[in-house]
Design an enzyme around this catalytic site. Structure first.
Site, PDB file in Angstrom:
ATOM      1  N   LYS A  29       0.830  -1.222   0.000  1.00 44.23           N
ATOM      2  CA  LYS A  29       0.000   0.000   0.000  1.00 44.23           C
ATOM      3  C   LYS A  29       0.859   1.264   0.000  1.00 44.23           C
ATOM      4  CE  LYS A  29      -1.797   1.658   3.973  1.00 44.23           C
ATOM      5  NZ  LYS A  29      -1.531   3.082   4.182  1.00 44.23           N
ATOM      6  N   ASN A  30       1.823   1.329   0.925  1.00 48.76           N
ATOM      7  CA  ASN A  30       2.554   2.584   1.066  1.00 48.76           C
ATOM      8  C   ASN A  30       3.448   2.887  -0.129  1.00 48.76           C
ATOM      9  OD1 ASN A  30       1.267   3.012   3.439  1.00 48.76           O
ATOM     10  ND2 ASN A  30       2.997   2.520   4.775  1.00 48.76           N
ATOM     11  N   ARG A  99      -3.907  10.700   4.198  1.00 48.06           N
ATOM     12  CA  ARG A  99      -2.695  11.485   4.376  1.00 48.06           C
ATOM     13  C   ARG A  99      -1.756  11.384   3.174  1.00 48.06           C
ATOM     14  NH1 ARG A  99       0.701  14.081   7.934  1.00 48.06           N
ATOM     15  NH2 ARG A  99       2.891  13.670   7.626  1.00 48.06           N
ATOM     16  N   CYS A 123      -5.224   8.321   9.298  1.00 50.93           N
ATOM     17  CA  CYS A 123      -5.494   7.724  10.604  1.00 50.93           C
ATOM     18  C   CYS A 123      -5.229   8.724  11.735  1.00 50.93           C
ATOM     19  CB  CYS A 123      -4.564   6.535  10.824  1.00 50.93           C
ATOM     20  SG  CYS A 123      -5.138   5.014  10.088  1.00 50.93           S
ATOM     21  N   PRO A 129       2.310  16.451  11.313  1.00 52.55           N
ATOM     22  CA  PRO A 129       2.479  17.687  10.547  1.00 52.55           C
ATOM     23  C   PRO A 129       3.197  17.437   9.219  1.00 52.55           C
ATOM     24  CG  PRO A 129       4.057  17.577  12.355  1.00 52.55           C
ATOM     25  CD  PRO A 129       3.203  16.366  12.467  1.00 52.55           C
ATOM     26  N   VAL A 130       3.258  18.488   8.387  1.00 53.43           N
ATOM     27  CA  VAL A 130       3.947  18.342   7.090  1.00 53.43           C
ATOM     28  C   VAL A 130       5.079  19.365   6.969  1.00 53.43           C
ATOM     29  CG1 VAL A 130       2.032  17.298   5.827  1.00 53.43           C
ATOM     30  CG2 VAL A 130       2.168  19.795   5.985  1.00 53.43           C
ATOM     31  N   ASP A 131       5.571  19.833   8.125  1.00 55.89           N
ATOM     32  CA  ASP A 131       6.600  20.877   8.096  1.00 55.89           C
ATOM     33  C   ASP A 131       7.864  20.447   7.353  1.00 55.89           C
ATOM     34  OD1 ASP A 131       6.675  19.085  10.341  1.00 55.89           O
ATOM     35  OD2 ASP A 131       8.314  20.260  11.177  1.00 55.89           O
ATOM     36  N   LEU A 132       8.234  19.173   7.461  1.00 57.92           N
ATOM     37  CA  LEU A 132       9.471  18.731   6.807  1.00 57.92           C
ATOM     38  C   LEU A 132       9.308  18.710   5.284  1.00 57.92           C
ATOM     39  CD1 LEU A 132      10.404  15.844   9.272  1.00 57.92           C
ATOM     40  CD2 LEU A 132      11.415  18.123   9.151  1.00 57.92           C
ATOM     41  N   ASP A 315       4.152   0.415  12.084  1.00 59.86           N
ATOM     42  CA  ASP A 315       2.979  -0.188  11.435  1.00 59.86           C
ATOM     43  C   ASP A 315       2.766  -1.653  11.834  1.00 59.86           C
ATOM     44  OD1 ASP A 315       2.423   2.156  10.188  1.00 59.86           O
ATOM     45  OD2 ASP A 315       3.072   1.552   8.189  1.00 59.86           O
ATOM     46  N   VAL A 337       7.375   6.584  17.243  1.00 56.50           N
ATOM     47  CA  VAL A 337       7.203   7.268  15.949  1.00 56.50           C
ATOM     48  C   VAL A 337       5.972   8.183  15.947  1.00 56.50           C
ATOM     49  CG1 VAL A 337       6.932   6.955  13.454  1.00 56.50           C
ATOM     50  CG2 VAL A 337       8.404   5.401  14.757  1.00 56.50           C
ATOM     51  N   ARG A 407      -8.946   0.201   4.340  1.00 54.91           N
ATOM     52  CA  ARG A 407      -7.967   1.120   3.761  1.00 54.91           C
ATOM     53  C   ARG A 407      -6.685   0.378   3.419  1.00 54.91           C
ATOM     54  NH1 ARG A 407      -5.969   5.154   7.447  1.00 54.91           N
ATOM     55  NH2 ARG A 407      -4.591   5.321   5.670  1.00 54.91           N
TER      56      ARG A 407
HETATM   57  C1  UD1 Z   1       4.478   6.663   6.471  1.00 54.39           C
HETATM   58  C2  UD1 Z   1       3.539   5.515   6.246  1.00 54.39           C
HETATM   59  C3  UD1 Z   1       2.939   5.041   7.559  1.00 54.39           C
HETATM   60  C4  UD1 Z   1       4.048   4.727   8.561  1.00 54.39           C
HETATM   61  C5  UD1 Z   1       5.017   5.898   8.683  1.00 54.39           C
HETATM   62  C6  UD1 Z   1       6.216   5.591   9.550  1.00 54.39           C
HETATM   63  C7  UD1 Z   1       2.686   5.967   4.026  1.00 54.39           C
HETATM   64  C8  UD1 Z   1       1.518   6.297   3.196  1.00 54.39           C
HETATM   65  N1  UD1 Z   1       2.490   5.926   5.354  1.00 54.39           N
HETATM   66  O1  UD1 Z   1       3.699   7.721   7.003  1.00 54.39           O
HETATM   67  O2  UD1 Z   1       2.166   3.873   7.309  1.00 54.39           O
HETATM   68  O3  UD1 Z   1       3.481   4.471   9.827  1.00 54.39           O
HETATM   69  O4  UD1 Z   1       5.496   6.270   7.387  1.00 54.39           O
HETATM   70  O5  UD1 Z   1       6.881   4.469   9.095  1.00 54.39           O
HETATM   71  O6  UD1 Z   1       3.752   5.695   3.531  1.00 54.39           O
HETATM   72  N2  UD1 Z   1       6.629  14.261  10.912  1.00 54.39           N
HETATM   73  C9  UD1 Z   1       6.820  15.578  11.207  1.00 54.39           C
HETATM   74  N3  UD1 Z   1       6.843  16.477  10.168  1.00 54.39           N
HETATM   75  C10 UD1 Z   1       6.683  16.103   8.866  1.00 54.39           C
HETATM   76  C11 UD1 Z   1       6.496  14.745   8.597  1.00 54.39           C
HETATM   77  C12 UD1 Z   1       6.465  13.829   9.640  1.00 54.39           C
HETATM   78  O7  UD1 Z   1       6.979  15.952  12.364  1.00 54.39           O
HETATM   79  O8  UD1 Z   1       6.704  16.965   7.974  1.00 54.39           O
HETATM   80  C13 UD1 Z   1       6.572  13.287  12.039  1.00 54.39           C
HETATM   81  C14 UD1 Z   1       5.211  12.580  12.109  1.00 54.39           C
HETATM   82  O9  UD1 Z   1       4.277  13.345  12.816  1.00 54.39           O
HETATM   83  C15 UD1 Z   1       5.557  11.289  12.810  1.00 54.39           C
HETATM   84  C16 UD1 Z   1       6.971  10.982  12.283  1.00 54.39           C
HETATM   85  O10 UD1 Z   1       7.467  12.212  11.767  1.00 54.39           O
HETATM   86  O11 UD1 Z   1       5.602  11.466  14.197  1.00 54.39           O
HETATM   87  C17 UD1 Z   1       7.001   9.927  11.187  1.00 54.39           C
HETATM   88  O12 UD1 Z   1       6.217  10.353  10.109  1.00 54.39           O
HETATM   89  P1  UD1 Z   1       6.531   9.933   8.610  1.00 54.39           P
HETATM   90  O13 UD1 Z   1       7.753   9.081   8.559  1.00 54.39           O
HETATM   91  O14 UD1 Z   1       6.517  11.162   7.777  1.00 54.39           O
HETATM   92  O15 UD1 Z   1       5.279   9.048   8.273  1.00 54.39           O
HETATM   93  P2  UD1 Z   1       4.278   9.191   7.062  1.00 54.39           P
HETATM   94  O16 UD1 Z   1       5.028   9.478   5.813  1.00 54.39           O
HETATM   95  O17 UD1 Z   1       3.158  10.061   7.457  1.00 54.39           O
END
Ligand code: UD1
Length: 440
Positions: A29-30, A99, A123, A129-132, A315, A337, A407
Site C-alpha cells: 500500500k505505502n 494522508r 489515521c 504535521p507536514v513541516d518537513l 505499522d 514514531v 484502507r
Molecule cells: C508513512 C507511512 C505510515 C508509517 C510511517 C512511519 C505511508 C503512506 N504511510 O507515514 O504507514 O506508519 O510512514 O513508518 O507511507 N513528521 C513531522 N513532520 C513532517 C512529517 C512527519 O513531524 O513533515 C513526524 C510525524 O508526525 C511522525 C513521524 O514524523 O511522528 C514519522 O512520520 P513519517 O515518517 O513522515 O510518516 P508518514 O510518511 O506520514
C-alpha cells in the site's frame, strides 16, 4: 451522515481455528500510494502492476483523476496518462480522507510550477504535521503559503523549475523524503537529502522514478542524491510486496499456533519482525528467496521499541502487541514514531488482555487466553491487531469500524478463510451496534 437505522458492516470472528496453507501477499500500500503520485512526474503513459485492492488506492486514483490524470484499471494493473494534467489543485473532500494524498504536492510542483493541496487527513494516530515536506520544497526555491487549511506552493521565474538543494531532515520522515525525492527528479541541478528515511518503500519509489529516467542514487541509505533531468518517460513498473501485510499474517500464524507460508515476500524487508518473532518463540524459515514459512511454538514475552527503518516498524506494533498479550511473562512496547498509537490497548483489554499504558509505553502481562468481545477499530493497524486477537480468542469477536481495515488490507477475510479461519463480514443494524451486549 449515516442514519440510525442503517446497516453497518462488521467482521465476526469465531476464534480457535488453526490456520494452514499459503497466503498470497499483495502489493505494498505505502509504495503504491507514493508511486501513484509519482506518475504525475511523467510526460508519457505509465503502467503500474501488482496494485493492492484497497480503499486508499481507489481514493488516490480519484485524487489523480480530479487533477486530470486519465486512469484505466484492469485487475491489479493501472494505466496512467498524466500528459494533460489540467488542474494543479487537489480536491479537499478526497485529500482530507488520506494522508498519502499530500504526496501529490511534490510532483505537481515539479511538473506545473504551482499547486494547492489541502492539509491531509488519514489515521488519527498523532498530529502528523507536514513541516518537513514544506521546508524541503522551500529549500528548493518554492514559495509556500499555508492559509485556510490549504498549502499553496509556487516556483518563481519563467521556467517555473525547482532548484536542487542540500536538505537535512530533522527526522527521517518517510513522506518528506518521498516528497523531496519526487520534486527533485525534475529540478535544476543536484539535490542531496541527508538523514533520509531508509524504508523499502523509498527504494521502490526511487526505482520507479529511475525506470522513467530519473537519476537517483543512495535510496535505502540515509543520504540520497538526485540529479534533476528535463523530463521523465513512460514505464511499466511492478509494486513490491507489502511487508506490513506479511508481518500481520506472520502474527496471525504465531498467535493461533499455526504453520503457514507467505508468498511473495522480500525477507530482508521483514528482518526486524522476523527477529522479534524468533525472540518470542516461533521459527521463520526461508523456503525460497521470496517465500517464508512460520513454524509455531509456545510464546514468551519480548520488548519492542518502534523506530524508523531498519528498526521495528510502527505499522507492526499493534499486531505484535496482540501477540504479546498472549505470550507468557511481561513485555514492554514503546511507541516512538507516533504520539497517539496505543488506542488498540483499550480494545484488547476488552478481550481480556492485561496491558497498562503510561505515556508512550505499554506494559503487557501475558494471559493464557483472550475472550471474544465486541470491539471497535480505531485506526488501520489497530484493526489488524483486533483481527489477529479475534482469531486466537475464545468465542466470537465482532469488529466494528471496518473503514480502517479496508484502507489497508486487500481481502483479509478471503485470505484468512482460505487458511481455515472462521470469520465472515455481515451487515448489522446500527442500533444493535450501540448495544454491545447484543453482539456477543
Ligand atoms: C508513512 C507511512 C505510515 C508509517 C510511517 C512511519 C505511508 C503512506 N504511510 O507515514 O504507514 O506508519 O510512514 O513508518 O507511507 N513528521 C513531522 N513532520 C513532517 C512529517 C512527519 O513531524 O513533515 C513526524 C510525524 O508526525 C511522525 C513521524 O514524523 O511522528 C514519522 O512520520 P513519517 O515518517 O513522515 O510518516 P508518514 O510518511 O506520514
Amino acid at each position: 451522515m449515516e442514519s440510525e437505522n442503517q446497516n453497518q458492516p462488521v467482521i465476526e470472528i469465531f476464534g480457535g481455528s488453526t490456520l494452514k496453507g499459503e497466503v498470497r501477499i499483495s502489493g505494498a500500500k505505502n509504495s503504491a500510494l507514493a508511486i501513484m503520485a509519482g506518475t504525475i512526474l511523467c510526460s508519457d503513459d505509465c503502467r503500474l502492476r501488482n496494485l493492492p485492492n484497497l480503499a486508499d488506492i481507489t481514493r488516490m486514483s480519484q485524487i489523480l483523476s480530479a487533477i486530470g490524470v486519465k486512469i484505466e484499471q484492469n485487475g491489479d494493473i493501472l494505466d496512467f496518462d498524466p500528459k494533460n494534467i489540467g488542474q494543479s489543485q487537489a480536491p479537499y473532500e478526497l485529500v482530507s480522507q488520506l494522508r498519502a494524498s499530500f504526496f501529490v504536492i511534490g510532483p505537481l510542483l515539479a511538473r506545473l510550477g504551482t499547486t494547492r493541496v489541502p492539509l491531509p487527513g488519514g489515521c488519527a494516530i498523532g498530529a502528523r504535521p507536514v513541516d518537513l515536506h514544506v521546508r524541503g520544497l522551500q529549500a528548493m526555491g518554492a514559495d509556500v503559503l499555508i492559509e485556510h487549511g490549504v498549502v499553496q506552493a509556487s516556483v518563481k521565474g519563467n521556467r517555473k523549475r525547482l532548484t536542487g538543494a542540500k536538505i537535512y531532515l530533522d527526522y527521517p520522515s518517510v513522506g518528506a523524503t518521498e516528497t523531496i525525492m519526487m520534486a527533485s527528479t525534475l529540478a535544476d541541478g543536484e539535490t542531496i537529502i541527508e538523514n533520509a528515511a531508509q524504508e523499502p518503500e523509498i527504494i521502490d519509489l526511487a526505482n520507479f522514478c529511475c525506470s522513467m529516467g530519473a537519476k537517483i542514487m543512495g535510496a535505502g541509505t540515509n543520504t540520497i542524491v538526485i540529479n534533476g533531468v528535463e523530463r521523465l518517460h513512460s514505464t511499466d513498473y511492478p509494486i513490491l510486496p507489502d511487508r506490513v501485510e506479511a508481518a500481520t499474517f506472520l502474527v496471525a500464524g504465531a498467535i493461533t499456533h499455526s504453520e503457514i507460508s507467505l508468498y511473495p515476500v522480500i525477507p530482508a524487508h521483514l528482518a526486524s519482525a522476523i527477529a522479534k518473532l524468533r525472540e518470542i518463540g516461533p521459527k521463520v524459515i526461508l523456503d525460497a528467496s521470496d517465500r517464508i514459512r512460520l513454524i509455531p511454538s509456545s510464546l514468551k514475552g519480548a520488548d519492542i521499541e518502534t523506530l524508523p527503518y531498519p528498526g521495528f516498524p510502527t505499522d507492526m506494533q499493534a499486531q505484535f502487541m496482540a501477540l504479546l498479550a498472549m505470550s507468557e511473562g511481561s513485555s514492554m512496547v514503546t511507541e516512538t514514531v507516533f504520539e497517539n498509537r496505543l488506542q488498540h490497548v483499550a480494545e484488547l483489554q476488552r478481550m481480556g488482555a492485561n496491558i497498562r499504558v503510561k505515556g508512550n509505553v505499554a506494559v503487557v502481562q501475558g494471559v493464557p487466553f483472550l475472550s471474544g468481545a465486541p470491539v471497535m477499530s480505531t485506526d488501520l493497524r489497530a484493526s489488524a491487531a483486533l483481527v489477529v486477537a479475534g482469531l486466537a480468542a475464545e468465542g466470537k469477536t465482532t469488529i466494528q469500524g471496518l473503514k480502517h481495515l479496508d484502507r489497508g488490507y486487500d481481502d483479509i477475510e478471503g485470505k484468512l478463510r482460505k487458511l481455515g479461519a472462521n470469520l465472515r463480514r455481515v451487515n448489522v443494524p446500527s442500533e444493535l451496534l450501540s448495544n454491545p451486549a447484543s453482539l456477543v
